[in-house]
Design an enzyme around this catalytic site. Structure first.
Site, PDB file in Angstrom:
ATOM      1  N   ARG A 160      -4.888  -4.412   2.419  1.00  0.00           N
ATOM      2  CA  ARG A 160      -4.416  -5.505   1.582  1.00  0.00           C
ATOM      3  C   ARG A 160      -3.252  -4.988   0.749  1.00  0.00           C
ATOM      4  O   ARG A 160      -3.433  -4.335  -0.272  1.00  0.00           O
ATOM      5  CB  ARG A 160      -5.556  -6.025   0.714  1.00  0.00           C
ATOM      6  N   ASN A 199      -1.210  -6.229  -1.265  1.00  0.00           N
ATOM      7  CA  ASN A 199      -1.136  -6.588  -2.679  1.00  0.00           C
ATOM      8  C   ASN A 199      -1.927  -5.617  -3.542  1.00  0.00           C
ATOM      9  O   ASN A 199      -1.595  -5.365  -4.695  1.00  0.00           O
ATOM     10  CB  ASN A 199      -1.663  -8.012  -2.898  1.00  0.00           C
ATOM     11  N   ASP A 200      -3.024  -5.092  -2.983  1.00  0.00           N
ATOM     12  CA  ASP A 200      -3.851  -4.144  -3.720  1.00  0.00           C
ATOM     13  C   ASP A 200      -3.269  -2.741  -3.683  1.00  0.00           C
ATOM     14  O   ASP A 200      -3.415  -1.962  -4.621  1.00  0.00           O
ATOM     15  CB  ASP A 200      -5.269  -4.089  -3.121  1.00  0.00           C
ATOM     16  N   LEU A 201      -2.635  -2.395  -2.573  1.00  0.00           N
ATOM     17  CA  LEU A 201      -2.229  -1.015  -2.346  1.00  0.00           C
ATOM     18  C   LEU A 201      -0.785  -0.933  -1.877  1.00  0.00           C
ATOM     19  O   LEU A 201      -0.462  -0.229  -0.927  1.00  0.00           O
ATOM     20  CB  LEU A 201      -3.160  -0.367  -1.304  1.00  0.00           C
TER      21      LEU A 201
END
Length: 220
Positions: free
Chosen positions: A188, A190-192
């Protein structure tokens, strides 16, 4: 399912409580073995992840999901829509109110499609999220979307199909794929975002690698 190593779980047995219990134990055993295999792969593939793994000998990427009810892809999508831009604690509380309305179980698409937007708003969803959930429910209910079909598609195609629903983005779909289908090779971004370009070495276990790095970030 995407290519490479598969973390697919064996299907439920259809007959009787004993069969279901045995199937559940087999799934748990298979999942534990799959996690061990993935961790060994990542340990050998990336020295940074190797240190993270060594520091967390009891790491379980699924521990946070144990607080959630069992859910199919549709239910996981609803949970992820509810969780957009709010904390996991808040999302879980709203989702619990939704399931309580249906006898403490996750409603199917037909049931949820019959609920009006005001009712969902009363359970804690914003107007926008309520509209998205109802649109999603109607598409699954009338056959425009089918979990049976989506299960057979690669990740990118599932994302393309589901992001046609207004209010659903790639982050939401990826989260649902991780919860409901245990897709093994998702990251993901957006997370990483800071490691997305480095993640090729983690294939075919990018989902597990992402969970490891998120766990390390939380404890740092």
């Amino acid at each position: 399912m995407t290519g490479g190593a598969s973390l697919a779980l064996p299907p439920d047995e259809p007959h009787g409580a004993t069969g279901r219990g045995q199937a559940g134990r087999r799934r748990a055993t298979a999942r534990a073995q799959e996690i061990r295999t993935g961790l060994a792969w990542l340990h050998a593939a990336d020295p940074v992840l190797a240190r993270v793994i060594d520091d967390r000998p009891d790491f379980d990427p699924d521990v946070w999901m144990q607080r959630l009810p069992a859910m199919d892809l549709f239910g996981a999508l609803v949970f992820q829509v509810i969780g957009q831009q709010i904390s996991v604690i808040a999302a879980t509380a709203i989702f619990a109110r939704l399931t309580e309305r249906f006898g403490s179980r996750v409603p199917d698409a037909h049931e949820l499609a019959s609920v009006d937007q005001e009712t969902l708003r009363g359970l804690g969803l914003s107007w926008r999220k309520a509209a998205t959930v109802l649109d999603l429910a109607r598409r699954f209910s009338d056959g425009r979307l089918s979990e049976t079909e989506l299960r057979e598609l690669p990740d990118h195609e599932v994302i393309r199909r589901l992001t046609e629903v207004k209010g659903i983005g790639a982050w939401t779909v990826q989260g649902a794929l991780l919860i409901a289908l245990r897709r093994p090779d998702l990251i993901r971004a957006n997370d990483l975002a800071q490691v997305a370009d480095l993640a090729e070495r983690w294939r075919p276990y990018r989902s597990l690698a992402s969970s490891l790095l998120l766990a390390a970030a939380r404890s740092s």
